[in-house]
Design a protein around this motif. Structure first.
Motif, mmCIF file in Angstrom:
data_model
loop_
_atom_site.group_PDB
_atom_site.id
_atom_site.type_symbol
_atom_site.label_atom_id
_atom_site.label_comp_id
_atom_site.label_asym_id
_atom_site.label_seq_id
_atom_site.Cartn_x
_atom_site.Cartn_y
_atom_site.Cartn_z
ATOM 1 N N PRO A 141 -3.345 6.039 -5.178
ATOM 2 C CA PRO A 141 -3.799 6.160 -3.789
ATOM 3 C C PRO A 141 -5.050 5.339 -3.485
ATOM 4 O O PRO A 141 -5.196 4.807 -2.364
ATOM 5 C CB PRO A 141 -4.082 7.663 -3.639
ATOM 6 C CG PRO A 141 -3.193 8.307 -4.662
ATOM 7 C CD PRO A 141 -3.180 7.361 -5.820
ATOM 8 N N ALA A 142 -5.943 5.197 -4.451
ATOM 9 C CA ALA A 142 -7.155 4.415 -4.217
ATOM 10 C C ALA A 142 -6.809 2.952 -3.961
ATOM 11 O O ALA A 142 -7.366 2.307 -3.060
ATOM 12 C CB ALA A 142 -8.100 4.541 -5.413
ATOM 13 N N LYS A 143 -5.897 2.404 -4.749
ATOM 14 C CA LYS A 143 -5.447 1.034 -4.540
ATOM 15 C C LYS A 143 -4.745 0.900 -3.191
ATOM 16 O O LYS A 143 -4.914 -0.115 -2.494
ATOM 17 C CB LYS A 143 -4.496 0.637 -5.675
ATOM 18 C CG LYS A 143 -3.920 -0.765 -5.560
ATOM 19 C CD LYS A 143 -4.975 -1.832 -5.722
ATOM 20 C CE LYS A 143 -4.343 -3.218 -5.760
ATOM 21 N NZ LYS A 143 -5.352 -4.302 -5.886
ATOM 22 N N ALA A 144 -3.977 1.927 -2.810
ATOM 23 C CA ALA A 144 -3.295 1.899 -1.522
ATOM 24 C C ALA A 144 -4.302 1.811 -0.374
ATOM 25 O O ALA A 144 -4.136 1.014 0.559
ATOM 26 C CB ALA A 144 -2.424 3.145 -1.370
ATOM 27 N N ILE A 199 -3.478 8.801 2.062
ATOM 28 C CA ILE A 199 -4.101 7.477 2.249
ATOM 29 C C ILE A 199 -4.357 7.201 3.734
ATOM 30 O O ILE A 199 -4.601 6.056 4.128
ATOM 31 C CB ILE A 199 -3.232 6.351 1.638
ATOM 32 C CG1 ILE A 199 -1.884 6.235 2.343
ATOM 33 C CG2 ILE A 199 -3.052 6.580 0.148
ATOM 34 C CD1 ILE A 199 -1.102 4.981 1.978
ATOM 35 N N GLY A 200 -4.286 8.250 4.561
ATOM 36 C CA GLY A 200 -4.615 8.114 5.970
ATOM 37 C C GLY A 200 -3.460 7.682 6.857
ATOM 38 O O GLY A 200 -3.662 7.403 8.039
ATOM 39 N N VAL A 201 -2.258 7.651 6.321
ATOM 40 C CA VAL A 201 -1.093 7.264 7.114
ATOM 41 C C VAL A 201 -0.389 8.525 7.597
ATOM 42 O O VAL A 201 0.057 9.358 6.794
ATOM 43 C CB VAL A 201 -0.117 6.393 6.299
ATOM 44 C CG1 VAL A 201 1.161 6.131 7.089
ATOM 45 C CG2 VAL A 201 -0.784 5.082 5.923
ATOM 46 N N LYS A 202 -0.309 8.675 8.917
ATOM 47 C CA LYS A 202 0.346 9.835 9.513
ATOM 48 C C LYS A 202 1.804 9.491 9.787
ATOM 49 O O LYS A 202 2.102 8.641 10.632
ATOM 50 C CB LYS A 202 -0.365 10.239 10.809
ATOM 51 C CG LYS A 202 0.222 11.489 11.455
ATOM 52 C CD LYS A 202 -0.531 11.870 12.717
ATOM 53 C CE LYS A 202 0.071 13.115 13.363
ATOM 54 N NZ LYS A 202 -0.652 13.483 14.618
ATOM 55 N N ALA A 254 0.831 -1.205 0.000
ATOM 56 C CA ALA A 254 0.000 0.000 0.000
ATOM 57 C C ALA A 254 0.863 1.253 0.000
ATOM 58 O O ALA A 254 0.590 2.216 -0.738
ATOM 59 C CB ALA A 254 -0.932 0.000 1.212
ATOM 60 N N LEU A 255 1.902 1.267 0.806
ATOM 61 C CA LEU A 255 2.792 2.425 0.852
ATOM 62 C C LEU A 255 3.489 2.628 -0.493
ATOM 63 O O LEU A 255 3.731 3.770 -0.915
ATOM 64 C CB LEU A 255 3.813 2.265 1.969
ATOM 65 C CG LEU A 255 3.263 2.283 3.405
ATOM 66 C CD1 LEU A 255 4.384 2.086 4.418
ATOM 67 C CD2 LEU A 255 2.521 3.589 3.689
ATOM 68 N N MET A 290 2.275 12.564 0.759
ATOM 69 C CA MET A 290 1.701 11.477 -0.040
ATOM 70 C C MET A 290 1.054 10.419 0.848
ATOM 71 O O MET A 290 -0.043 9.921 0.553
ATOM 72 C CB MET A 290 2.785 10.849 -0.912
ATOM 73 C CG MET A 290 3.317 11.767 -2.002
ATOM 74 S SD MET A 290 4.700 11.020 -2.925
ATOM 75 C CE MET A 290 5.262 12.435 -3.883
ATOM 76 N N PHE A 291 1.698 10.101 1.959
ATOM 77 C CA PHE A 291 1.132 9.096 2.867
ATOM 78 C C PHE A 291 -0.119 9.628 3.562
ATOM 79 O O PHE A 291 -1.054 8.871 3.856
ATOM 80 C CB PHE A 291 2.182 8.664 3.894
ATOM 81 C CG PHE A 291 3.342 7.897 3.302
ATOM 82 C CD1 PHE A 291 3.150 7.020 2.250
ATOM 83 C CD2 PHE A 291 4.633 8.054 3.805
ATOM 84 C CE1 PHE A 291 4.217 6.314 1.700
ATOM 85 C CE2 PHE A 291 5.696 7.350 3.268
ATOM 86 C CZ PHE A 291 5.502 6.483 2.212
#
Length: 538
Positions: free
Chosen positions: A359-362, A406-409, A315-316, A402-403
């Motif tokens: 990003p959607a696939k991630a 996709i909701g990654v902080k 995903a990243l 960028m992260f």
């Protein structure tokens, strides 16, 4: 750079201008000489110019004992203090005689016999001979992977014995063949040190280096400068050309360029790609391009949650827009990285498909992995510019954004360079920016050294482990058949891509810059530049 032949005469202006058409002189006004190649793959010239060269660089060395470190700032200096048994070419990784003049191997690849160069002295006046070679290899073998990381990753436990057959003949006996054995011997970490100096200085030898190289160590003012001076007793007649080289630490790329433009330093690396046009437009300066043999990447430590989940790592990968990074920070002087090694290395797999920017696939993969709302992690930013990562903090900030999509902080963390490497090697980072400049041009030096389970604790910072990859890499390492080796490496890259222990980012063409009257500086693709033939007189 080659200079053309010319003449210098004190005559009337008109005569002088006619005489100099199509000719060139060195800065001191001496006749410029064509370099000539000797049988060792190095260049020599007929006259020496002397002088001092100040080399501005982004970070300090961590050690001046090349066997104890893995970072390029150390090798910039040690390449000129020590010599290896075998040399690379001036700007490639083809092998040539070095401290060994000839070599042969047995049919089964388990014995290698090297004839050594006679009459060579260490800087402390002691003799270079077979006993000195044996001493160095026994020292490296007796240590741990943490003490001598390159020995561990390149040779492991496969050197059963190193024996002095006579004063100038040494024999290596292996437990298993090592296909890139001679290329390994040419790598900077395997510079031969004076046994007497190692015994004299003990654990402080890393601050008191003694080799056989063209320059001798003078002083080290930590985080400021390292000074090396001409070895007057060097075995290659007429070398080195320079009297003294000072390696100055100037962390910021822009500050380093300003120091070059003001005359404070004479040569710099870590040039921002966006500054190339400015340098090209300055008649007092010149740009040097280092042949590309590198990769910049974001490592994903696979032993730390949630990065122990392959879906999260994938995903990243989908979250990163590599072309945007190249456009923003490399001015186009890079290409997106797909595999963990550059395409110029034999065995590269061009059929491996990259994770596209999606990003959607991630988000879909994160939800499948049990993280529909994302998660928090640390993102370590390099504190020094490197050829593959000229602006580590800014790249980290771009990745952070960028992260976030996709909701990654990602919390950006950094440390002093030596601490950064130590802590990353210990597996303390979630994700970390790093890279690699190839040491010998072989696929083994990328895939086995950086991603094999044997290299965990040395150069495998992501702690990636896959039994099938391990088997493929060991088989490739032992095979005498280059075509078979390349096929094995291609298979390994397919598995590695799916496992996603990294986000490969870029392969860059690093830039250096210097005063326009520096000649015979040939940047090496390994990043370890030999300065013995460089001429520059202020």
């Amino acid at each position: 750079m080659r200079q053309r032949k010319g003449i210098w005469a004190v005559v009337f202006l008109l005569v002088l201008s006619l005489a100099l058409v199509g000719c060139a002189k060195d800065k001191a006004g001496n006749d410029a000489k064509e370099p000539k190649d000797n049988d060792d793959g190095k260049s020599t010239e007929e006259t020496a110019s002397g002088g001092q060269l100040v080399f501005g660089r982004g970070g300090d060395s961590t050690s001046l004992d090349p066997a104890t470190t893995t970072e390029g700032e150390a090798f910039k200096v040690t390449q000129n203090l020590y010599e290896t048994l075998i040399n690379f070419g001036p700007q490639d990784t083809e092998i040539h005689p070095g401290l060994a003049t000839e070599w042969e191997q047995s049919e089964d690849g388990l014995k290698h016999t090297l004839k050594l160069r006679e009459g060579v002295k260490f800087h402390d006046g002691t003799d270079f001979n077979a006993d000195a070679v044996v001493f160095n290899f026994e020292r490296w073998k007796s240590g741990t992977g943490e003490e001598f990381p390159y020995y561990s990753s390149q040779f492991g436990d496969r050197i059963a014995e190193v024996k002095a057959v006579d004063e100038y003949t040494v024999e290596f006996t292996l437990t298993a063949p090592i296909a890139p054995f001679y290329k390994n011997l040419a790598m900077s970490p395997f510079g031969i040190a004076s046994p007497a100096a190692v015994e004299q200085h003990g654990e402080n030898f890393f601050k008191n280096p003694v080799g056989t190289g063209p320059f001798k160590f003078k002083e080290w003012k930590e985080n400021d400068r390292i000074t090396i001076v001409k070895n007057e007793e060097y075995w290659q007649e007429g070398l080195p050309k320079l009297d003294e080289v000072i390696f100055r630490v100037i962390p910021e790329n822009s500050a380093r360029l300003n120091a070059l433009m003001s005359g404070e330093v004479d040569l710099i690396d870590g040039v921002n790609f966006s500054d190339k046009e400015t340098i090209d437009g300055n008649p007092d300066l010149q740009v040097f391009e280092r042949p590309s043999l590198n990769i910049g990447y974001l490592g994903l430590t696979s032993t730390r949650k949630p990065l122990d989940n392959k879906l999260v790592r994938q995903a990243l990968n989908y979250a990163v827009n590599k072309q945007a990074l190249i456009d923003a920070f490399y001015a186009g002087a890079a290409e997106p990285a797909i595999n963990p090694m550059p395409p110029v290395v034999a065995g590269y797999n061009p059929d491996v498909k990259d994770y596209d920017y999606n990003p959607a696939k991630a988000k879909e993969l994160l939800a499948e992995a049990g993280y529909p709302d994302g998660f928090e992690m640390e993102l370590w930013a390099m504190p020094v510019p490197r050829p593959y990562m000229p602006e580590g903090q800014k790249v980290a900030e771009a990745l952070q954004n960028m992260f976030a999509e996709i909701g990654v902080k990602a919390e950006i963390v950094t440390y002093e360079w030596g601490t950064y490497l130590d802590k990353a090697a210990n597996g303390e980072a979630d994700t970390f920016l790093l890279g690699w400049t190839g040491d010998n041009g072989d696929a083994d030096n990328f895939l086995y050294v950086l991603l094999d389970e044997d290299s965990i604790g040395s150069n495998n910072y992501s702690y990636y482990k896959n039994a099938e990859v391990h088997e493929l890499l060991l088989k490739a390492q032992a095979s005498p058949d280059q075509a078979e080796r390349e096929e094995l490496y291609k298979q390994a890259q397919v598995i590695i891509k799916d496992d996603a222990p990294w986000i490969p980012l870029v392969h860059s063409t690093p830039l250096l810059a210097g005063r326009s009257d520096i000649s015979n500086f040939l940047p090496h693709p390994t990043g370890s530049d030999l300065l013995s033939s460089v001429e520059y007189t202020k």
